[in-house]
Design an enzyme around this catalytic site. Structure first.
Site, PDB file in Angstrom:
ATOM      1  N   SER A  65       0.619  -4.230   8.024  1.00  0.00           N
ATOM      2  CA  SER A  65       0.068  -4.304   6.668  1.00  0.00           C
ATOM      3  C   SER A  65       1.119  -4.490   5.576  1.00  0.00           C
ATOM      4  O   SER A  65       0.772  -4.829   4.449  1.00  0.00           O
ATOM      5  CB  SER A  65      -0.760  -3.053   6.362  1.00  0.00           C
ATOM      6  OG  SER A  65      -1.988  -3.086   7.053  1.00  0.00           O
ATOM      7  N   LYS A  68       0.990  -7.768   3.882  1.00  0.00           N
ATOM      8  CA  LYS A  68      -0.022  -8.037   2.853  1.00  0.00           C
ATOM      9  C   LYS A  68       0.612  -8.237   1.476  1.00  0.00           C
ATOM     10  O   LYS A  68       0.121  -9.028   0.671  1.00  0.00           O
ATOM     11  CB  LYS A  68      -1.036  -6.895   2.794  1.00  0.00           C
ATOM     12  CG  LYS A  68      -1.864  -6.723   4.064  1.00  0.00           C
ATOM     13  CD  LYS A  68      -2.706  -5.446   4.021  1.00  0.00           C
ATOM     14  CE  LYS A  68      -3.523  -5.256   5.287  1.00  0.00           C
ATOM     15  NZ  LYS A  68      -4.285  -3.989   5.289  1.00  0.00           N
ATOM     16  N   TYR A 193      -3.731 -14.704  10.613  1.00  0.00           N
ATOM     17  CA  TYR A 193      -3.567 -13.335  10.130  1.00  0.00           C
ATOM     18  C   TYR A 193      -2.871 -12.443  11.169  1.00  0.00           C
ATOM     19  O   TYR A 193      -2.004 -11.633  10.820  1.00  0.00           O
ATOM     20  CB  TYR A 193      -4.938 -12.750   9.778  1.00  0.00           C
ATOM     21  CG  TYR A 193      -4.875 -11.351   9.207  1.00  0.00           C
ATOM     22  CD1 TYR A 193      -4.378 -11.123   7.917  1.00  0.00           C
ATOM     23  CD2 TYR A 193      -5.308 -10.251   9.947  1.00  0.00           C
ATOM     24  CE1 TYR A 193      -4.313  -9.840   7.390  1.00  0.00           C
ATOM     25  CE2 TYR A 193      -5.246  -8.966   9.426  1.00  0.00           C
ATOM     26  CZ  TYR A 193      -4.756  -8.761   8.156  1.00  0.00           C
ATOM     27  OH  TYR A 193      -4.687  -7.492   7.628  1.00  0.00           O
ATOM     28  N   TYR A 245      -2.466   3.338   1.970  1.00  0.00           N
ATOM     29  CA  TYR A 245      -3.831   3.587   2.442  1.00  0.00           C
ATOM     30  C   TYR A 245      -4.490   4.673   1.582  1.00  0.00           C
ATOM     31  O   TYR A 245      -4.313   4.699   0.365  1.00  0.00           O
ATOM     32  CB  TYR A 245      -3.847   3.947   3.936  1.00  0.00           C
ATOM     33  CG  TYR A 245      -3.221   2.912   4.833  1.00  0.00           C
ATOM     34  CD1 TYR A 245      -3.662   1.588   4.797  1.00  0.00           C
ATOM     35  CD2 TYR A 245      -2.190   3.226   5.707  1.00  0.00           C
ATOM     36  CE1 TYR A 245      -3.096   0.618   5.627  1.00  0.00           C
ATOM     37  CE2 TYR A 245      -1.622   2.265   6.538  1.00  0.00           C
ATOM     38  CZ  TYR A 245      -2.079   0.960   6.489  1.00  0.00           C
ATOM     39  OH  TYR A 245      -1.526   0.011   7.291  1.00  0.00           O
ATOM     40  N   VAL A 263       0.922  -0.071  10.312  1.00  0.00           N
ATOM     41  CA  VAL A 263       0.610   0.812  11.439  1.00  0.00           C
ATOM     42  C   VAL A 263       1.604   0.712  12.604  1.00  0.00           C
ATOM     43  O   VAL A 263       1.478   1.448  13.581  1.00  0.00           O
ATOM     44  CB  VAL A 263      -0.836   0.589  11.961  1.00  0.00           C
ATOM     45  CG1 VAL A 263      -1.850   0.991  10.909  1.00  0.00           C
ATOM     46  CG2 VAL A 263      -1.036  -0.839  12.439  1.00  0.00           C
TER      47      VAL A 263
END
Length: 309
Positions: A65, A68, A193, A245, A263
């Site tokens: 992540s 992102k 992705y 998160y 993660v």
């Protein structure tokens, strides 16, 4: 106060490492389950080129992540702020990062922000290029410039593992396709992705990227403006509000820096005008953040007065 030596960091890493036993590896992605949960490493990259580090800093890990933030920067550079945020929102969410709930209840049905999976998929959809491979190479070239490492690529085994098990992400894609948020074949977007999330590097590479963001998008070595300053500002703001998160609010209070976790156990921090930080500790807490990494950042924030607030 700044870090003055690798020895300082080694002592902090050894103390924080005790937390790893209270966490758990992200085994829902089979290839990530192979990580050593006892590992912890950190690097700090300062604008003058000084770098301090401790732990297994040469070991690669996948961004997950954290990517992102970088895909968001590229999409904003490709399309501009108005286009991007007409399709993806800018508000934090109290739901898990992979939740579909807000897509169903929000009108229009657009993702709440670029840091949850639905929003990140919509952002990756916006990366320009004629094919999945073309778009991936553009993203890799961008990340190589940010890190100063021309050899960065993605981990094929982890990308494939994520592609084979990413059924919830497919659900998000199909829902968004039904509502016109994305318009490409779902499997093509999933292919891109999962490769994006599987881009791998070490802590030194990631700390330098964090430093570029800390310096408003300018390369700390060459001074080249890689990311426009206003886009770097947007990315750092999302890191503060949504980067950790569901623990982003508590993290802002305890640590107080723009940061994004993944993660695989990575965390990228960008302390405005001060330095970039990278941490990797694969043992995660129940929110999906590196449990020892959070402890380490908390100690570093206190020792080196890193909080923005």
């Amino acid at each position: 106060m700044q870090c003055q030596s690798n020895t300082e960091l080694e002592a902090l890493v050894e103390e924080a490492k005790q937390q790893t036993q209270h966490g758990k590896i992200a085994d829902y992605i089979p290839a990530l389950a192979l990580a050593d949960e006892d590992k912890l490493s950190v690097a700090l990259y300062y604008p003058d080129g000084r770098c301090y580090s401790a732990g297994d800093i040469d070991e690669n890990f996948t961004l997950q992540s954290i990517s992102k933030v970088l895909s968001l920067a590229l999409a904003l550079m490709d399309h501009g702020e108005e286009y991007v945020f007409d399709r993806v929102g800018q508000e934090p969410t109290g739901d898990p990062f992979n939740s579909i709930a807000k897509l169903e209840t929000n009108k229009p049905s657009k993702p709440l922000n670029p840091m949850i999976n639905a929003g990140a998929l919509a952002i990756t959809h916006m990366i320009k290029g004629d094919s999945v491979e073309d778009r991936l190479q553009r993203l890799l070239a961008f990340i190589r410039r940010l890190s100063g490492n021309k050899s960065i690529t993605y981990n094929h085994m982890i990308a494939q593992s994520e592609l084979e098990t990413g059924h919830l992400n497919r659900s998000l894609c199909y829902f968004m396709k039904q509502h016109g948020v994305i318009n490409e074949p779902v499997e093509e977007l999933m292919d891109l992705y999962t490769k994006q999330c599987a881009i791998e590097m070490n802590c030194l590479d990631l700390a330098r990227i964090g430093c570029v963001l800390a310096m408003d998008g300018a390369d700390p070595v060459s001074g080249e403006q890689i990311i426009p300053w206003d886009i770097a500002r947007i990315c750092k703001t999302f890191m503060v509000t949504c980067g950790m998160y569901n623990a982003s609010g508590e993290f802002a209070i305890k640590v107080g820096i723009p940061a994004k976790s993944g993660v695989a156990g990575g965390i990228m921090g960008s302390i405005p005008k001060k330095c970039g930080i990278a941490i990797c500790g694969p043992s995660l807490d129940d929110k999906g953040n590196s449990i020892a990494g959070l402890k380490l950042l908390e100690m570093m924030s206190k020792n080196y007065s890193l909080s923005m607030f």
